[in-house]
Design an enzyme around this catalytic site. Sequence first.
Site, PDB file in Angstrom:
ATOM      1  CB  CYS A  57      -0.945   0.003   1.199  1.00 54.56           C
ATOM      2  SG  CYS A  57      -0.120   0.296   2.773  1.00 54.56           S
ATOM      3  CB  CYS A  92      14.229   2.989  13.052  1.00 55.87           C
ATOM      4  SG  CYS A  92      13.736   4.062  14.387  1.00 55.87           S
TER       5      CYS A  92
HETATM    6 ZN   LIG Z   1       0.467  -1.793   3.655  1.00 55.12          ZN
END
Ligand SMILES: [Zn+2]
Length: 179
Positions: free
Chosen positions: A144, A164
């Site tokens: 996404c 991180c």
């Molecule tokens: Zn995603």
Amino acid sequence: MRIYILSIILISSLLACNTSTSQQTSVKPSTKVSTENISIDVPETITTIEKSEEEWKAELGVEEFKVLRKHGTERAFSGDLLENKKAGVYVCRACQLPLFSSETKFKSGTGWPSFYQPITDKAIGETTDTSYGMKRVEVHCARCGGHQGHVFEDGPKPTGLRYCINAVSLDFVETDEKP
Ligand SMILES: [Zn+2]
């Protein structure tokens, strides 16, 4: 010794870069990633999800939208998954794609959940981020495009990498450990 380790990391990352495109044809039909104690199903092909800003805004909370879609950063030590030590899978909060295994999570002391490698290389995309006068490698969900955080080269063995990650960009799915 240090130079030797750095060389290995450099060579490994160069190899990873070189093979990342050619590997796509040799990926097994069903990709089941098995780590020591956890088995994770990863989609064999990752089909990109594209939604408008309005659609994401409707689906995500205010803080989630700010981090995932606007490349924000949550306040250090504020994330709910920072101290999570359960066995399971960390998935993208926006689209639920498995991104990290609990087995690669480590305590970095930075205030953000940290991992030394993603579940598979194809789950995470990278771009160069030059904001705030720094040159950093931004990492995002390959499905996404949701911003996850950054990757640095000061992580622990075996990769030497430190992903991180904003806790607000992740959801946690607890798994049963193998007997
Ligand atoms: Zn995603």
